[in-house]
Design an enzyme around this catalytic site. Structure first.
Site, PDB file in Angstrom:
ATOM      1  N   GLY A  61      -7.901   3.618   3.376  1.00 51.19           N
ATOM      2  CA  GLY A  61      -7.700   2.505   2.456  1.00 51.19           C
ATOM      3  C   GLY A  61      -8.742   2.353   1.365  1.00 51.19           C
ATOM      4  O   GLY A  61      -8.541   1.578   0.436  1.00 51.19           O
TER       5      GLY A  61
ATOM      6  N   ARG B 175     -11.840   7.004  -2.810  1.00 51.25           N
ATOM      7  CA  ARG B 175     -12.313   8.271  -2.261  1.00 51.25           C
ATOM      8  C   ARG B 175     -13.836   8.344  -2.133  1.00 51.25           C
ATOM      9  O   ARG B 175     -14.373   8.658  -1.067  1.00 51.25           O
ATOM     10  CB  ARG B 175     -11.803   9.418  -3.126  1.00 51.25           C
ATOM     11  CG  ARG B 175     -12.075  10.804  -2.564  1.00 51.25           C
ATOM     12  CD  ARG B 175     -11.743  11.869  -3.594  1.00 51.25           C
ATOM     13  NE  ARG B 175     -10.447  11.633  -4.214  1.00 51.25           N
ATOM     14  CZ  ARG B 175     -10.077  12.128  -5.389  1.00 51.25           C
ATOM     15  NH1 ARG B 175     -10.922  12.884  -6.072  1.00 51.25           N
ATOM     16  NH2 ARG B 175      -8.889  11.871  -5.898  1.00 51.25           N
TER      17      ARG B 175
ATOM     18  N   ASN C  95      -4.228   9.777  -6.464  1.00 55.44           N
ATOM     19  CA  ASN C  95      -3.030  10.611  -6.419  1.00 55.44           C
ATOM     20  C   ASN C  95      -1.745   9.801  -6.333  1.00 55.44           C
ATOM     21  O   ASN C  95      -0.664  10.368  -6.164  1.00 55.44           O
ATOM     22  CB  ASN C  95      -3.090  11.550  -5.198  1.00 55.44           C
ATOM     23  CG  ASN C  95      -4.330  12.422  -5.189  1.00 55.44           C
ATOM     24  OD1 ASN C  95      -5.229  12.229  -4.379  1.00 55.44           O
ATOM     25  ND2 ASN C  95      -4.387  13.369  -6.094  1.00 55.44           N
TER      26      ASN C  95
ATOM     27  N   ASP D 102      -0.130   5.077   0.962  1.00 59.41           N
ATOM     28  CA  ASP D 102      -0.348   6.052   2.032  1.00 59.41           C
ATOM     29  C   ASP D 102      -0.270   5.391   3.402  1.00 59.41           C
ATOM     30  O   ASP D 102      -1.057   4.493   3.709  1.00 59.41           O
ATOM     31  CB  ASP D 102      -1.711   6.722   1.867  1.00 59.41           C
ATOM     32  CG  ASP D 102      -1.838   7.443   0.531  1.00 59.41           C
ATOM     33  OD1 ASP D 102      -0.823   7.969   0.049  1.00 59.41           O
ATOM     34  OD2 ASP D 102      -2.954   7.483  -0.018  1.00 59.41           O
TER      35      ASP D 102
ATOM     36  N   ASP E 156      -1.444  -0.740   6.060  1.00 61.54           N
ATOM     37  CA  ASP E 156      -1.667  -0.117   7.359  1.00 61.54           C
ATOM     38  C   ASP E 156      -3.149   0.095   7.653  1.00 61.54           C
ATOM     39  O   ASP E 156      -3.509   0.389   8.791  1.00 61.54           O
ATOM     40  CB  ASP E 156      -0.947   1.237   7.448  1.00 61.54           C
ATOM     41  CG  ASP E 156      -1.616   2.299   6.590  1.00 61.54           C
ATOM     42  OD1 ASP E 156      -1.825   3.419   7.090  1.00 61.54           O
ATOM     43  OD2 ASP E 156      -1.913   2.019   5.415  1.00 61.54           O
TER      44      ASP E 156
ATOM     45  N   ASP F  26       0.866  -1.164   0.000  1.00 62.48           N
ATOM     46  CA  ASP F  26       0.000   0.000   0.000  1.00 62.48           C
ATOM     47  C   ASP F  26       0.912   1.225   0.000  1.00 62.48           C
ATOM     48  O   ASP F  26       2.095   1.131   0.329  1.00 62.48           O
ATOM     49  CB  ASP F  26      -0.901  -0.021   1.237  1.00 62.48           C
ATOM     50  CG  ASP F  26      -1.790   1.203   1.345  1.00 62.48           C
ATOM     51  OD1 ASP F  26      -2.364   1.611   0.318  1.00 62.48           O
ATOM     52  OD2 ASP F  26      -1.894   1.757   2.451  1.00 62.48           O
TER      53      ASP F  26
END
Length: 257
Positions: A63, A66, A143, A21, A199, A19
């Site tokens: 996760g 959006r 992004n 972010d 995470d 992952d």
């Protein structure tokens, strides 16, 4: 957390899918700030209660794609709005319009402040590169490409499975396994012989549902027990903890007769 001796050697797997972010870069903090700023203003304007809290981020947004996150959080407050279209302006009171409002804040912070990888994550990427282990990024964010470029690590990944591809190919958001399974296909590896690092609770559940042989949870705030309950086989505070376990091939000049 587990003892150092019990930590897995990620180079033993055909590939490691990360992952982005909160795992490779601290952009999760930027996302958290952007979501909080946007939703606090929205809740105040619409008189929505209870107020937005940090727990909302982990339970509904972290996760996920959006717009799925927006819909999930509004639903938790018994608020339903039209889905709209990704092209909706930030003024539109639709799921997409609200999600686009948050992204304006995120892009401003990223552009103004930049981003750097976690040192421990960079060290693990270096160790896996030395071991010849394939790596990929699996992110729900649209992004992701920009974040990887700003962080200076885009060239390390042959495959970046992101929110743009997920939307284009109609792949279900995490915690569904679709994005992790598709990333493995793009990398031409079998999930059953690969590892995933996440995470977010939704991301851990996604990788576990995808049949990955090893799911590593990185505790950036979700909680060790929650990550374990979601399907993580091992939980660490930082990816630097996994570096020493990576087996680097011995160079011929290092062998002795």
């Amino acid at each position: 957390m587990v003892s150092t001796e019990a930590l897995p050697d990620l180079s033993a797997y055909d590939a490691v899918l990360f992952d982005l972010d909160g795992v490779l870069t601290p952009t999760a903090e930027v996302h958290m700030h952007a979501w909080q700023t946007m939703f606090e203003a929205l809740f105040a304007a619409w008189d929505i209660t209870p107020p937005y809290t940090e727990r909302d981020y982990f339970d509904h947004l972290d996760g996920k794609k959006r717009y799925d996150g927006v819909a999930s959080l509004l639903r938790s407050r018994d608020v339903e709005v039209p889905w709209g279209d990704p092209s909706d302006p930030v003024t539109a009171d639709t799921v997409c319009g609200i999600g686009n409002r948050k992204n304006v804040v995120f892009e401003t912070v990223l552009r103004d402040e930049g981003i750097a990888p976690y040192p421990g994550s960079l060290a693990l990427l270096d160790a896996l590169a030395a071991a010849g282990t394939a790596v990929a990024v699996v992110s729900s964010s649209k992004n992701a490409e920009e974040v990887l470029a700003v962080a200076g690590i885009r060239d390390r990944f042959a495959v970046v499975m992101d929110g743009v591809i997920a939307e284009r190919d109609h792949l279900a958001s995490k915690p569904a396994p679709d994005v992790f399974v598709e990333a493995a296909r793009m990398l031409d590896v079998d999930p059953a012989r690969s590892a995933a690092v996440e995470d977010a609770l939704s991301g851990v559940a996604s990788a576990a549902a995808g049949g990955f042989s090893l799911v590593v949870g990185v505790d950036r705030g979700a909680g060790e027990q929650a990550l374990t309950d979601a399907g993580a086989h091992v939980v660490v505070d930082d990816l630097s903890e996994l570096v020493a376990a990576v087996t680097t091939p011995t160079r011929p000049e290092e062998t002795t007769s």
